[in-house]
Design an enzyme around this catalytic site. Structure first.
Site, PDB file in Angstrom:
ATOM      1  N   ASP A  31      27.050 -40.568  11.232  1.00 12.77           N
ATOM      2  CA  ASP A  31      26.655 -41.901  11.687  1.00 12.77           C
ATOM      3  C   ASP A  31      27.935 -42.726  11.797  1.00 12.77           C
ATOM      4  O   ASP A  31      28.870 -42.520  11.013  1.00 12.77           O
ATOM      5  CB  ASP A  31      25.699 -42.535  10.666  1.00 12.77           C
ATOM      6  N   SER A 125      11.941 -40.583  24.508  1.00 12.01           N
ATOM      7  CA  SER A 125      11.141 -41.806  24.409  1.00 12.01           C
ATOM      8  C   SER A 125      10.072 -41.851  25.487  1.00 12.01           C
ATOM      9  O   SER A 125      10.247 -41.295  26.584  1.00 12.01           O
ATOM     10  CB  SER A 125      12.075 -43.016  24.575  1.00 12.01           C
ATOM     11  N   TYR A 150      18.159 -48.506  28.971  1.00 13.06           N
ATOM     12  CA  TYR A 150      17.805 -47.658  27.837  1.00 13.06           C
ATOM     13  C   TYR A 150      16.910 -46.508  28.289  1.00 13.06           C
ATOM     14  O   TYR A 150      17.169 -45.332  27.987  1.00 13.06           O
ATOM     15  CB  TYR A 150      17.100 -48.471  26.746  1.00 13.06           C
ATOM     16  N   LYS A 154      17.548 -42.166  28.524  1.00 13.80           N
ATOM     17  CA  LYS A 154      16.687 -41.109  27.990  1.00 13.80           C
ATOM     18  C   LYS A 154      16.311 -40.117  29.103  1.00 13.80           C
ATOM     19  O   LYS A 154      16.265 -38.904  28.873  1.00 13.80           O
ATOM     20  CB  LYS A 154      15.433 -41.699  27.340  1.00 13.80           C
ATOM     21  N   TYR A 177       8.754 -40.039  21.891  1.00 15.19           N
ATOM     22  CA  TYR A 177       7.864 -40.773  21.024  1.00 15.19           C
ATOM     23  C   TYR A 177       7.679 -42.212  21.453  1.00 15.19           C
ATOM     24  O   TYR A 177       8.431 -42.769  22.218  1.00 15.19           O
ATOM     25  CB  TYR A 177       8.232 -40.661  19.555  1.00 15.19           C
ATOM     26  N   GLY A 297      11.908 -55.556  31.478  1.00 15.27           N
ATOM     27  CA  GLY A 297      11.987 -54.167  31.028  1.00 15.27           C
ATOM     28  C   GLY A 297      10.756 -53.699  30.266  1.00 15.27           C
ATOM     29  O   GLY A 297      10.600 -52.504  30.015  1.00 15.27           O
TER      30      GLY A 297
END
Length: 337
Positions: A31, A125, A150, A154, A177, A297
């Site tokens: 991370d 996503s 975003y 994905k 998800y 969005g």
């Protein structure tokens, strides 16, 4: 088996590290701490009795990625969470999202393709579906033009993984998800947004505890039962368990194709106002909120058809919206003490 979890101290990543360690895996978490805290390691240790190996690595740094894999050559599986994840922020700062979400994926895969075989779980996503034409959304729903940078990252990420599967020994599962919420029932780890929350539930809990003056509800003129947007809210612990099951499927060579796709959700849509009402019920707190304009969005509604995950993956969401909201509130109260 050594499993690498990128973004391993983030919200979903940390819960997945817990579930992996509970199943006996050796975990290396990396991370860059851009949206997480080093203290999460202690929370994981308190839950599982074991602290995972940790490396502070920024996946946008290609040389740092190369050095990491030379240090840890025996990684069998990777669960890739490291990415920026706020729809609104991506609209305002698209280049940040393309650099962080695409470059990091490419550098990671460049190292993994050198291995004789590796299992790769990608954190995708439901945003790849855009505003789907019908509900609930199945994995066969057409991929729409992305409504945010975003969502586009994905989609591009999935395309990259599909392309490299044809020419490498990387086997992948793409997990699309819906809206992860909640916290570990121990309240040792949970969602810890830095700055103003971009997601609904942490904004709710921060408002309830007095950190935010009021909650903004973006739009009340959607064509839904109460005019507010509908999402499929899934407990983060259920979600974390799905990642472990998906990884085991690949490690045990149960996958049918080199790239498999599964929706992860509860199969139930809840409106923003329904979430607020449910939170007020479990917390016994009245929320101060205001209706404001729609946010660019955002789609009208999105909830999952989970038949494939239930029947093929052998996973099913078990925890309720109230369970998730109650755990999120318990977590919020603990970190503000």
């Amino acid at each position: 088996m050594k499993i690498l979890v990128t973004g391993g101290l983030g919200f979903i990543g940390s819960h997945t590290v817990v579930e992996l360690q509970n199943k006996g895996f050796d975990v290396i978490a990396i991370d860059n701490l851009s949206n997480s805290s080093i203290g999460v390691l202690d929370g994981i240790e308190r839950i599982t009795g074991k602290k995972p190996l940790f490396e502070n690595v920024d996946l946008r740094d290609k040389s740092a990625v190369q050095i990491f894999f030379s240090k840890y050559p025996d990684i069998s599986g990777v669960i890739h969470f490291a990415a920026s994840k706020a729809v609104g922020e991506s609209v305002e700062n698209p280049l940040l999202y393309y650099e962080n979400n695409i470059n990091s994926l490419v550098y990671l895969l460049q190292e993994l393709q050198k291995k004789p075989e590796v299992s790769f779980i990608f954190s995708s996503s439901c945003t790849v579906y855009g505003q789907a034409e019908s509900m609930p959304i199945t994995e066969n729903a057409p991929i729409q033009v992305a409504m945010s940078p975003y969502g586009n990252t994905k989609q591009i990420g999935e395309e990259i993984i599909t392309d490299i599967a044809k020419v490498t020994n990387i086997n992948s599962i793409l997990l699309r998800y819906f809206n992860p919420i909640g916290a570990h029932p121990s309240a040792e780890i949970g969602e810890l947004p830095i700055g103003v929350p971009q997601n609904l539930v942490p904004f709710i809990t921060q408002t309830a505890i007095g950190l935010r003056e009021k909650l903004s509800v973006f739009g009340s003129d959607y064509p839904t039962s109460d005019g507010t947007a509908i999402r499929d809210y899934i407990h983060v612990v259920d979600l974390a368990k799905a990642h472990v099951i998906a990884l085991q499927r690949l490690l045990n060579k149960q996958n049918i194709t080199k790239v498999e796709i599964f929706n992860l959700g509860t199969g139930t849509g809840s409106s923003v106002l329904e979430v607020i009402t449910a939170f007020e019920k479990v917390s016994q707190k009245k929320l101060n909120y205001q209706i404001v304009g729609r946010r660019e969005g955002d789609v009208i509604e999105a909830y999952a058809n989970t038949d494939k995950a239930n029947n093929v993956l052998g996973w099913k969401a078990e925890l309720s919206l109230e369970d998730a909201l109650s755990s999120a509130w318990k977590w919020e109260q603990k970190i503000r003490i």
